[in-house]
Design a protein around this motif. Sequence first.
Motif, PDB file in Angstrom:
ATOM      1  N   LEU A   6      -7.546  61.662   0.420  1.00 54.22           N
ATOM      2  CA  LEU A   6      -5.911  61.226   0.289  1.00 54.22           C
ATOM      3  C   LEU A   6      -5.860  60.257   1.643  1.00 54.22           C
ATOM      4  CD1 LEU A   6      -4.469  64.872  -0.070  1.00 54.22           C
ATOM      5  CD2 LEU A   6      -4.568  62.664  -1.654  1.00 54.22           C
ATOM      6  N   THR A   7      -6.552  59.987   2.654  1.00 57.97           N
ATOM      7  CA  THR A   7      -6.436  58.903   3.509  1.00 57.97           C
ATOM      8  C   THR A   7      -6.256  57.826   3.086  1.00 57.97           C
ATOM      9  OG1 THR A   7      -7.542  60.512   5.040  1.00 57.97           O
ATOM     10  CG2 THR A   7      -7.495  58.054   5.735  1.00 57.97           C
ATOM     11  N   LEU A   8      -7.240  57.363   2.027  1.00 55.48           N
ATOM     12  CA  LEU A   8      -7.192  56.076   1.476  1.00 55.48           C
ATOM     13  C   LEU A   8      -5.993  55.725   0.715  1.00 55.48           C
ATOM     14  CD1 LEU A   8     -10.856  55.888   0.086  1.00 55.48           C
ATOM     15  CD2 LEU A   8     -10.021  54.771   2.253  1.00 55.48           C
ATOM     16  N   MET A   9      -5.667  56.883  -0.204  1.00 57.17           N
ATOM     17  CA  MET A   9      -4.241  56.614  -0.769  1.00 57.17           C
ATOM     18  C   MET A   9      -2.954  56.658   0.144  1.00 57.17           C
ATOM     19  SD  MET A   9      -4.844  58.940  -4.102  1.00 57.17           S
ATOM     20  CE  MET A   9      -6.003  59.926  -3.499  1.00 57.17           C
ATOM     21  N   THR A  10      -3.027  57.349   1.170  1.00 61.81           N
ATOM     22  CA  THR A  10      -2.039  57.216   2.096  1.00 61.81           C
ATOM     23  C   THR A  10      -1.772  56.146   2.905  1.00 61.81           C
ATOM     24  OG1 THR A  10      -2.854  58.609   3.616  1.00 61.81           O
ATOM     25  CG2 THR A  10      -1.593  59.825   1.984  1.00 61.81           C
ATOM     26  N   GLY A  11      -2.739  55.733   3.256  1.00 66.57           N
ATOM     27  CA  GLY A  11      -2.936  54.496   4.214  1.00 66.57           C
ATOM     28  C   GLY A  11      -2.196  53.324   3.136  1.00 66.57           C
ATOM     29  N   ILE A  30      -0.544  66.494   3.534  1.00 68.38           N
ATOM     30  CA  ILE A  30      -0.586  66.604   2.216  1.00 68.38           C
ATOM     31  C   ILE A  30      -1.428  67.463   1.736  1.00 68.38           C
ATOM     32  CG2 ILE A  30      -0.907  65.486   0.073  1.00 68.38           C
ATOM     33  CD1 ILE A  30       0.272  63.054   1.441  1.00 68.38           C
ATOM     34  N   SER A  31      -2.683  67.384   2.097  1.00 71.06           N
ATOM     35  CA  SER A  31      -3.798  68.385   2.056  1.00 71.06           C
ATOM     36  C   SER A  31      -3.532  70.045   2.186  1.00 71.06           C
ATOM     37  CB  SER A  31      -5.148  68.035   2.556  1.00 71.06           C
ATOM     38  OG  SER A  31      -6.139  68.790   2.297  1.00 71.06           O
ATOM     39  N   ARG A  32      -2.934  70.260   3.176  1.00 71.14           N
ATOM     40  CA  ARG A  32      -2.410  71.591   3.625  1.00 71.14           C
ATOM     41  C   ARG A  32      -1.544  72.091   2.807  1.00 71.14           C
ATOM     42  NH1 ARG A  32      -6.058  74.202   5.697  1.00 71.14           N
ATOM     43  NH2 ARG A  32      -7.492  72.503   5.225  1.00 71.14           N
ATOM     44  N   ARG A  33      -0.499  71.067   2.261  1.00 70.09           N
ATOM     45  CA  ARG A  33       0.534  71.617   1.482  1.00 70.09           C
ATOM     46  C   ARG A  33      -0.165  71.750  -0.121  1.00 70.09           C
ATOM     47  NH1 ARG A  33       5.708  68.886  -0.800  1.00 70.09           N
ATOM     48  NH2 ARG A  33       6.733  70.741  -1.479  1.00 70.09           N
ATOM     49  N   ILE A  34      -0.944  70.794  -0.520  1.00 71.12           N
ATOM     50  CA  ILE A  34      -1.513  71.253  -1.859  1.00 71.12           C
ATOM     51  C   ILE A  34      -2.193  72.660  -2.044  1.00 71.12           C
ATOM     52  CG2 ILE A  34      -3.202  70.611  -3.442  1.00 71.12           C
ATOM     53  CD1 ILE A  34      -2.691  67.577  -2.606  1.00 71.12           C
ATOM     54  N   PRO A  87      -3.205  61.654   9.562  1.00 71.18           N
ATOM     55  CA  PRO A  87      -2.281  62.776   9.796  1.00 71.18           C
ATOM     56  C   PRO A  87      -1.537  63.024   8.339  1.00 71.18           C
ATOM     57  CG  PRO A  87      -2.230  61.540  11.762  1.00 71.18           C
ATOM     58  CD  PRO A  87      -3.003  60.556  10.666  1.00 71.18           C
ATOM     59  N   VAL A  88      -1.037  62.028   7.751  1.00 71.32           N
ATOM     60  CA  VAL A  88      -0.300  62.477   6.553  1.00 71.32           C
ATOM     61  C   VAL A  88      -1.069  62.845   5.536  1.00 71.32           C
ATOM     62  CG1 VAL A  88       1.244  61.256   4.848  1.00 71.32           C
ATOM     63  CG2 VAL A  88       1.584  60.635   7.073  1.00 71.32           C
ATOM     64  N   ALA A  89      -2.274  62.279   5.378  1.00 70.19           N
ATOM     65  CA  ALA A  89      -3.168  62.881   4.301  1.00 70.19           C
ATOM     66  C   ALA A  89      -3.556  64.551   4.771  1.00 70.19           C
ATOM     67  CB  ALA A  89      -4.445  62.142   4.252  1.00 70.19           C
ATOM     68  N   TRP A  90      -3.660  64.829   6.045  1.00 68.88           N
ATOM     69  CA  TRP A  90      -4.175  66.155   6.470  1.00 68.88           C
ATOM     70  C   TRP A  90      -2.564  67.033   6.071  1.00 68.88           C
ATOM     71  CZ3 TRP A  90      -2.265  69.791   9.872  1.00 68.88           C
ATOM     72  CH2 TRP A  90      -2.801  70.559  10.158  1.00 68.88           C
TER      73      TRP A  90
END
Length: 84
Positions: free
Chosen positions: A8-13, A53-57, A48-51
């Motif tokens: 998700l880091t690539l997409m959120t960036g 999002i991952s936790r929420r998923i 941090p945003v990807a992390w």
Amino acid sequence: MDRLSIILTLMTGAVITGGSVILFFTFGWYGWAPIAVAVLAGLLLSWPVAWLISRRIKRKDPQWDETVVERVPSPIPKPDAPEV
């Protein structure tokens, strides 16, 4: 290790950087400075945003079970495992 957040880091960036550039250009702030600010924001905030999002998923998924991940055999042997 949270492999989903790495993907998700690539997409959120891309979303953070692209959204910031569009926002800056919409307000009429053109030049290399707003692009540099957007790139810097994308670099600093993407993981941090990807992390989050991952936790929420994983929190919202009723089928997610973190104990299953540990039972799957790894191709890399553990350092404290006995020799075969």
